[in-house]
Design a protein around this motif. Sequence first.
Motif, mmCIF file in Angstrom:
data_model
loop_
_atom_site.group_PDB
_atom_site.id
_atom_site.type_symbol
_atom_site.label_atom_id
_atom_site.label_comp_id
_atom_site.label_asym_id
_atom_site.label_seq_id
_atom_site.Cartn_x
_atom_site.Cartn_y
_atom_site.Cartn_z
ATOM 1 N N LEU A 221 -47.085 20.479 38.970
ATOM 2 C CA LEU A 221 -46.967 19.346 38.676
ATOM 3 C C LEU A 221 -45.429 19.069 37.977
ATOM 4 O O LEU A 221 -44.882 18.009 38.485
ATOM 5 N N ASN A 225 -42.971 16.468 39.988
ATOM 6 C CA ASN A 225 -42.196 15.469 39.028
ATOM 7 C C ASN A 225 -40.530 15.612 39.173
ATOM 8 O O ASN A 225 -40.078 14.424 39.285
ATOM 9 N N ALA A 256 -52.154 14.545 36.051
ATOM 10 C CA ALA A 256 -51.028 13.631 35.985
ATOM 11 C C ALA A 256 -51.567 12.360 36.666
ATOM 12 O O ALA A 256 -51.455 12.161 37.927
ATOM 13 N N LEU A 280 -46.627 11.118 37.684
ATOM 14 C CA LEU A 280 -45.409 11.659 38.173
ATOM 15 C C LEU A 280 -44.366 10.798 38.756
ATOM 16 O O LEU A 280 -44.786 9.603 39.166
#
Length: 342
Positions: A221, A225, A256, A280
């Motif tokens: 993640l 991001n 997320a 994100l």
Amino acid sequence: MPTVLLSAADPTAALPAAGFDVVAHALGSTPPVDFAAVAVAVVVAEPVPAAAAQTRRWRAELADEFVPVVWLVTRPEAVPVGLDAGADVCLMMPVEPPHLAAQLRSLARTRAASARVGTRAAEARLLGDQLRQAFARLDAERELARRAHQAALPNELPGGVTVCRRGRAGFHDARRLPDGRIAFLVGDVPGRGGTVGSLLGLLALRAAFPPGAEPDPAAALERVNRDLLALGLDDPPLVALLAGVADHESITVARAGLTAPVWLPSGGEPAAWSAPGPFLGTAEASYPALTRRGGRLLVSTAGGDALLAAARRHGADVEAVATHVLAATPGAEDVVVMAVAP
């Protein structure tokens, strides 16, 4: 000053004095008339057959363009002939000069208004053509993005993973790792369907678990991001994503923004698994990874409470869960549901 096309002599000799430019045109003559500057055409309808023939010819030449035609007649029986031939107004002679001038000014205003409407209609048709071309290009771009997105989705899923995808939005991936574990992810781009949603989904699929990288859900993640922030978009999208790794004993996830997944423990009631994590693509953030053992995981791009209710009723049956979630979520048309059973 408005221009009057006059067939025959000025019956009042007063049109110029009333503010009109007069252009003479012999009754029955065949040379074409340039109507661009003509506000009103006046025909002294004697003889009537010649006046009718000329009026019909003018109407044929004008086609959809509107130029008012006034007949000045000496006999009442000429009125229906003139109107049938295409005249807009028939006035009996002798006609008072102020009356004639007022009638011509009124028709000149009508002619000007008709010309404005015609111009607006032409502009509207041009705009409509341009919009159709623009929409056709957008449709082609969306279709290209959809195909690229579809090509990035897995053709086969590893054992223990089932997926139901309804509609076009949302994306997912699941693969068997060399050590036997399963890496998986489910995501969506809320409010950004079509080309943008497909391309951002493709970016997330490529960035989450790149070849050679350790399949760590939290790191996946954070990597996605960073890639989204690096785009430097003025209006950054909100990308929702859940990444996970499963082995034969446990499941580890990082979340997320996506709807909270549901944990189906062995021998217990399903419950929401609230793994924290912001969307994100908005700011630098960390995404903690959480681990559970002894159960199955149900992930969806939509649903909320409806997902939990569907899990309690249908378990890990992704087809039934997807149907339940769409029916229970107002306005929902797309959903991806994944079940992971290590």
